[in-house]
Motif scaffolding. Structure first.
Motif, PDB file in Angstrom:
ATOM      1  N   LEU A  37       6.711  -5.786  17.750  1.00 25.90           N
ATOM      2  CA  LEU A  37       5.422  -6.113  17.148  1.00 25.90           C
ATOM      3  C   LEU A  37       4.352  -5.283  17.835  1.00 25.90           C
ATOM      4  O   LEU A  37       4.273  -5.259  19.071  1.00 25.90           O
ATOM      5  CB  LEU A  37       5.114  -7.601  17.306  1.00 25.90           C
ATOM      6  N   LEU A  38       3.514  -4.623  17.052  1.00 29.06           N
ATOM      7  CA  LEU A  38       2.443  -3.786  17.609  1.00 29.06           C
ATOM      8  C   LEU A  38       1.092  -4.384  17.265  1.00 29.06           C
ATOM      9  O   LEU A  38       0.816  -4.693  16.086  1.00 29.06           O
ATOM     10  CB  LEU A  38       2.550  -2.350  17.091  1.00 29.06           C
ATOM     11  N   LEU A  39       0.258  -4.558  18.277  1.00 30.89           N
ATOM     12  CA  LEU A  39      -1.104  -5.057  18.116  1.00 30.89           C
ATOM     13  C   LEU A  39      -2.084  -3.957  18.501  1.00 30.89           C
ATOM     14  O   LEU A  39      -1.836  -3.204  19.444  1.00 30.89           O
ATOM     15  CB  LEU A  39      -1.350  -6.279  19.010  1.00 30.89           C
ATOM     16  N   TYR A  40      -3.199  -3.858  17.777  1.00 29.86           N
ATOM     17  CA  TYR A  40      -4.223  -2.873  18.109  1.00 29.86           C
ATOM     18  C   TYR A  40      -5.589  -3.560  18.128  1.00 29.86           C
ATOM     19  O   TYR A  40      -5.770  -4.640  17.560  1.00 29.86           O
ATOM     20  CB  TYR A  40      -4.208  -1.698  17.130  1.00 29.86           C
ATOM     21  N   GLY A  41      -6.565  -2.903  18.769  1.00 31.70           N
ATOM     22  CA  GLY A  41      -7.782  -3.612  19.115  1.00 31.70           C
ATOM     23  C   GLY A  41      -9.072  -3.127  18.494  1.00 31.70           C
ATOM     24  O   GLY A  41     -10.139  -3.304  19.100  1.00 31.70           O
ATOM     25  N   SER A  42      -9.027  -2.533  17.297  1.00 36.37           N
ATOM     26  CA  SER A  42     -10.255  -2.074  16.653  1.00 36.37           C
ATOM     27  C   SER A  42     -10.103  -2.152  15.145  1.00 36.37           C
ATOM     28  O   SER A  42      -9.036  -1.868  14.603  1.00 36.37           O
ATOM     29  CB  SER A  42     -10.565  -0.628  17.064  1.00 36.37           C
ATOM     30  N   LEU A  43     -11.192  -2.522  14.462  1.00 35.57           N
ATOM     31  CA  LEU A  43     -11.183  -2.619  13.002  1.00 35.57           C
ATOM     32  C   LEU A  43     -11.892  -1.444  12.341  1.00 35.57           C
ATOM     33  O   LEU A  43     -12.113  -1.457  11.128  1.00 35.57           O
ATOM     34  CB  LEU A  43     -11.845  -3.932  12.560  1.00 35.57           C
ATOM     35  N   GLY A  65      14.563   1.161  16.314  1.00 30.68           N
ATOM     36  CA  GLY A  65      13.946  -0.152  16.298  1.00 30.68           C
ATOM     37  C   GLY A  65      13.400  -0.532  14.927  1.00 30.68           C
ATOM     38  O   GLY A  65      13.246   0.311  14.045  1.00 30.68           O
ATOM     39  N   GLU A  66      13.107  -1.809  14.769  1.00 30.86           N
ATOM     40  CA  GLU A  66      12.408  -2.326  13.589  1.00 30.86           C
ATOM     41  C   GLU A  66      11.004  -2.711  14.038  1.00 30.86           C
ATOM     42  O   GLU A  66      10.843  -3.423  15.028  1.00 30.86           O
ATOM     43  CB  GLU A  66      13.124  -3.541  13.013  1.00 30.86           C
ATOM     44  N   THR A  67       9.995  -2.227  13.336  1.00 33.58           N
ATOM     45  CA  THR A  67       8.614  -2.439  13.777  1.00 33.58           C
ATOM     46  C   THR A  67       7.794  -3.163  12.719  1.00 33.58           C
ATOM     47  O   THR A  67       8.002  -2.989  11.520  1.00 33.58           O
ATOM     48  CB  THR A  67       7.927  -1.102  14.107  1.00 33.58           C
ATOM     49  N   ARG A  68       6.881  -3.974  13.192  1.00 31.67           N
ATOM     50  CA  ARG A  68       5.876  -4.600  12.345  1.00 31.67           C
ATOM     51  C   ARG A  68       4.541  -4.527  13.077  1.00 31.67           C
ATOM     52  O   ARG A  68       4.490  -4.609  14.300  1.00 31.67           O
ATOM     53  CB  ARG A  68       6.235  -6.056  12.034  1.00 31.67           C
ATOM     54  N   MET A  69       3.476  -4.378  12.293  1.00 32.38           N
ATOM     55  CA  MET A  69       2.146  -4.263  12.865  1.00 32.38           C
ATOM     56  C   MET A  69       1.269  -5.381  12.308  1.00 32.38           C
ATOM     57  O   MET A  69       1.289  -5.660  11.112  1.00 32.38           O
ATOM     58  CB  MET A  69       1.554  -2.897  12.538  1.00 32.38           C
ATOM     59  N   PHE A  70       0.513  -6.024  13.186  1.00 27.73           N
ATOM     60  CA  PHE A  70      -0.392  -7.088  12.755  1.00 27.73           C
ATOM     61  C   PHE A  70      -1.769  -6.516  12.508  1.00 27.73           C
ATOM     62  O   PHE A  70      -2.346  -5.847  13.373  1.00 27.73           O
ATOM     63  CB  PHE A  70      -0.468  -8.177  13.834  1.00 27.73           C
ATOM     64  N   ASN A  71      -2.309  -6.781  11.319  1.00 23.41           N
ATOM     65  CA  ASN A  71      -3.677  -6.370  10.978  1.00 23.41           C
ATOM     66  C   ASN A  71      -4.614  -7.509  11.388  1.00 23.41           C
ATOM     67  O   ASN A  71      -4.600  -8.575  10.783  1.00 23.41           O
ATOM     68  CB  ASN A  71      -3.781  -6.090   9.491  1.00 23.41           C
ATOM     69  N   TRP A  97       9.086 -13.676  15.851  1.00 21.00           N
ATOM     70  CA  TRP A  97      10.080 -12.730  15.322  1.00 21.00           C
ATOM     71  C   TRP A  97      10.383 -11.629  16.325  1.00 21.00           C
ATOM     72  O   TRP A  97      11.541 -11.213  16.492  1.00 21.00           O
ATOM     73  CB  TRP A  97       9.548 -12.121  14.019  1.00 21.00           C
ATOM     74  N   ALA A  98       9.386 -11.174  17.036  1.00 23.70           N
ATOM     75  CA  ALA A  98       9.513  -9.986  17.884  1.00 23.70           C
ATOM     76  C   ALA A  98      10.326 -10.264  19.139  1.00 23.70           C
ATOM     77  O   ALA A  98      10.316 -11.361  19.689  1.00 23.70           O
ATOM     78  CB  ALA A  98       8.125  -9.478  18.276  1.00 23.70           C
ATOM     79  N   GLU A  99      11.023  -9.217  19.589  1.00 24.73           N
ATOM     80  CA  GLU A  99      11.704  -9.234  20.884  1.00 24.73           C
ATOM     81  C   GLU A  99      10.921  -8.429  21.916  1.00 24.73           C
ATOM     82  O   GLU A  99      11.227  -8.462  23.108  1.00 24.73           O
ATOM     83  CB  GLU A  99      13.107  -8.652  20.739  1.00 24.73           C
ATOM     84  N   SER A 100       9.912  -7.711  21.444  1.00 28.19           N
ATOM     85  CA  SER A 100       9.121  -6.842  22.305  1.00 28.19           C
ATOM     86  C   SER A 100       7.783  -6.600  21.630  1.00 28.19           C
ATOM     87  O   SER A 100       7.650  -6.778  20.414  1.00 28.19           O
ATOM     88  CB  SER A 100       9.858  -5.514  22.513  1.00 28.19           C
ATOM     89  N   MET A 101       6.791  -6.205  22.426  1.00 32.59           N
ATOM     90  CA  MET A 101       5.475  -5.928  21.864  1.00 32.59           C
ATOM     91  C   MET A 101       4.866  -4.664  22.461  1.00 32.59           C
ATOM     92  O   MET A 101       5.200  -4.271  23.582  1.00 32.59           O
ATOM     93  CB  MET A 101       4.522  -7.110  22.094  1.00 32.59           C
ATOM     94  N   LYS A 136      10.105 -11.524  26.988  1.00 33.99           N
ATOM     95  CA  LYS A 136      10.069 -10.388  26.075  1.00 33.99           C
ATOM     96  C   LYS A 136       9.429  -9.187  26.766  1.00 33.99           C
ATOM     97  O   LYS A 136       8.628  -9.342  27.681  1.00 33.99           O
ATOM     98  CB  LYS A 136       9.302 -10.755  24.803  1.00 33.99           C
ATOM     99  N   THR A 137       9.796  -8.010  26.322  1.00 31.44           N
ATOM    100  CA  THR A 137       9.255  -6.797  26.932  1.00 31.44           C
ATOM    101  C   THR A 137       7.911  -6.429  26.312  1.00 31.44           C
ATOM    102  O   THR A 137       7.591  -6.822  25.181  1.00 31.44           O
ATOM    103  CB  THR A 137      10.233  -5.633  26.790  1.00 31.44           C
ATOM    104  N   LEU A 138       7.137  -5.640  27.053  1.00 31.27           N
ATOM    105  CA  LEU A 138       5.790  -5.262  26.629  1.00 31.27           C
ATOM    106  C   LEU A 138       5.468  -3.868  27.137  1.00 31.27           C
ATOM    107  O   LEU A 138       5.798  -3.523  28.279  1.00 31.27           O
ATOM    108  CB  LEU A 138       4.766  -6.259  27.191  1.00 31.27           C
ATOM    109  N   ALA A 139       4.822  -3.072  26.283  1.00 31.70           N
ATOM    110  CA  ALA A 139       4.239  -1.794  26.700  1.00 31.70           C
ATOM    111  C   ALA A 139       2.755  -1.830  26.373  1.00 31.70           C
ATOM    112  O   ALA A 139       2.344  -2.381  25.340  1.00 31.70           O
ATOM    113  CB  ALA A 139       4.908  -0.622  25.990  1.00 31.70           C
TER     114      ALA A 139
END
Length: 240
Positions: A37-43, A65-71, A97-101, A136-139
């Motif tokens: 799962l990928l999170l970002y910090g600007s709209l 990997g399988e990736t999903r991004m949250f808007n 759902w995610a195993e890593s972020m 879970k892992t994180l970068a």
């Protein structure tokens, strides 16, 4: 000093366990693609933290990997909406759902953005008996409008530790991000791009290494003791 001679009077020996190599090796390994799962910090329409996260997602996909991004658009402030708000519920479901972020934030006023912090603050430490982030892992990654800085990634590392996540050692900080992406939003070749590749490779390896044994890796003596004491209290109360 031999084990028989070690005096640890404050430890409950029934709950104090030697590491189990068999459990750490996890003979049965998951075969599905690791889930990120990928999170970002600007709209902003041209959000460099989102563009960096999209590059990271492409790399993770190429690595298997399988990736999903949250808007995060429409996500309310913490405590300003119920937990069944659609955007909050969406975020919770993705985290489970995610195993890593991957967390990718701009640096604003020397810190991660409020939007980035809001997303993290909406992630609960526990949901019943389930801990959505523990083990879970994180970068962590950041983009800056000026010279290279590490304020945002350092803050996110603190939060990752607080969320009981396994944050990989490597990280990415892209300076003068407005120079690093072309008109189509793709990142140009550079040492900054190579570093993102490095970080995603490391994240993939750590995720594959730990995801099957994450519950055992974060199993703690203090929590086993607390659970045993809680069980004892319930049993004793039922006998009254």
């Amino acid at each position: 000093m031999s084990e028989s001679r070690i005096d640890l009077p404050n430890i409950d020996t029934a709950l104090f366990q030697q590491p189990d190599a068999q459990r750490l090796m996890a003979p049965e390994r998951a075969t599905h693609a690791p889930r990120f799962l990928l999170l970002y910090g600007s709209l902003r329409e041209r959000s460099f933290s989102r563009l960096a996260a999209e590059e990271a997602a492409r790399i993770l996909s190429a690595l298997g990997g399988e990736t999903r991004m949250f808007n995060p658009s429409g996500l309310p402030l913490v405590d300003d909406a119920p937990h069944d708000h659609p955007k909050v519920r969406e975020l919770h479901e993705l985290v489970q759902w995610a195993e890593s972020m991957v967390w990718s934030s701009p640096e604003r006023h020397g810190a991660m953005t409020g939007l980035m912090k809001t997303q993290i603050d909406w992630i609960p430490l526990s949901v019943g008996a389930v801990r959505p982030t523990q083990g879970k892992t994180l970068a962590v990654m950041q983009v800056s409008g000026g010279s290279q800085s590490f304020n945002a990634v350092n803050q996110m590392r603190v939060l990752g530790r607080w969320m009981r996540m396994l944050t990989v050692p490597n990280q990415s900080s892209v300076a003068k991000a407005y120079q690093e992406f072309d008109e189509a939003g793709r990142m140009k070749p550079s040492a900054y791009y190579d570093r993102i590749v490095d970080v995603m490779e490391e994240l993939m390896k750590f995720t594959l290494l730990t995801r099957d044994v994450a519950p055992y890796l974060v199993d703690r003596y203090s929590e086993r003791k607390e659970s045993a004491e809680a069980l004892s209290r319930r049993v004793n109360q039922a006998a009254i």
